[in-house]
Design a protein around this motif. Sequence first.
Motif, PDB file in Angstrom:
ATOM      1  N   HIS A  35      11.176  -6.811  -6.707  1.00  0.00           N
ATOM      2  CA  HIS A  35      10.480  -5.726  -6.250  1.00  0.00           C
ATOM      3  C   HIS A  35      10.856  -4.387  -6.456  1.00  0.00           C
ATOM      4  CE1 HIS A  35       8.633  -8.395  -3.097  1.00  0.00           C
ATOM      5  NE2 HIS A  35       9.890  -9.139  -2.844  1.00  0.00           N
ATOM      6  N   ILE A  58       7.464  -3.215  -1.286  1.00  0.00           N
ATOM      7  CA  ILE A  58       6.556  -4.547  -1.098  1.00  0.00           C
ATOM      8  C   ILE A  58       5.217  -4.094  -0.559  1.00  0.00           C
ATOM      9  CG2 ILE A  58       6.772  -6.454   0.420  1.00  0.00           C
ATOM     10  CD1 ILE A  58       9.787  -6.368   0.578  1.00  0.00           C
ATOM     11  N   ASN A  59       4.429  -4.583  -1.118  1.00  0.00           N
ATOM     12  CA  ASN A  59       2.891  -4.178  -0.931  1.00  0.00           C
ATOM     13  C   ASN A  59       3.009  -2.647  -1.201  1.00  0.00           C
ATOM     14  OD1 ASN A  59       1.983  -6.697  -0.584  1.00  0.00           O
ATOM     15  ND2 ASN A  59       2.618  -6.609   1.660  1.00  0.00           N
ATOM     16  N   ALA A 126       9.026  -2.584   3.952  1.00  0.00           N
ATOM     17  CA  ALA A 126       9.814  -2.855   2.813  1.00  0.00           C
ATOM     18  C   ALA A 126      11.353  -2.990   3.322  1.00  0.00           C
ATOM     19  CB  ALA A 126       9.704  -1.597   1.939  1.00  0.00           C
ATOM     20  N   ALA A 129      13.655  -4.617   0.416  1.00  0.00           N
ATOM     21  CA  ALA A 129      13.080  -4.661  -0.836  1.00  0.00           C
ATOM     22  C   ALA A 129      14.209  -4.640  -1.906  1.00  0.00           C
ATOM     23  CB  ALA A 129      11.951  -3.675  -0.695  1.00  0.00           C
TER      24      ALA A 129
END
Length: 141
Positions: A35, A58-59, A126, A129
């Motif tokens: 990540h 994250i994303n 997140a 992460a």
Amino acid sequence: MKYSSLVIATVTIFLSTAQAANSPFQNPTEYKSKHGILEITPSQNDAAKFDFQINANINMYVCEAEGTAYITERDSSSDTWNATALISTDNDFGEQYCKMEFSKDKAGKIAIKTNFGCAAQCGIGAEGAMDGVYNTTRYNR
């Protein structure tokens, strides 16, 4: 006079070499995890610490932190060490610091573990992460 200059030069070279030998990093180094990216820069004035910057996501949610980590344990024979960093945070959870623990293994991987206070460094999706194992990249500055 020549002898005293030689002694001073020899002592200076010895001390410089000793400090470099005690530093866990000789050059800035970049590591990657699932990540994030961790950048480590050697400390300019103290062999027992290093500066770092970490950017993980994250994303579309992001975690960022930067600071100085202090070496707490070191085994020069196996080139392993542990370090801790405390980053001041502004959050609503009562934690005033984000505590980051770094651990380098024999293979050169760095594991990072953070506490709940680090949630203030992250977007809502997140959290965590920055945690994980970071491998050195082929690109090092």
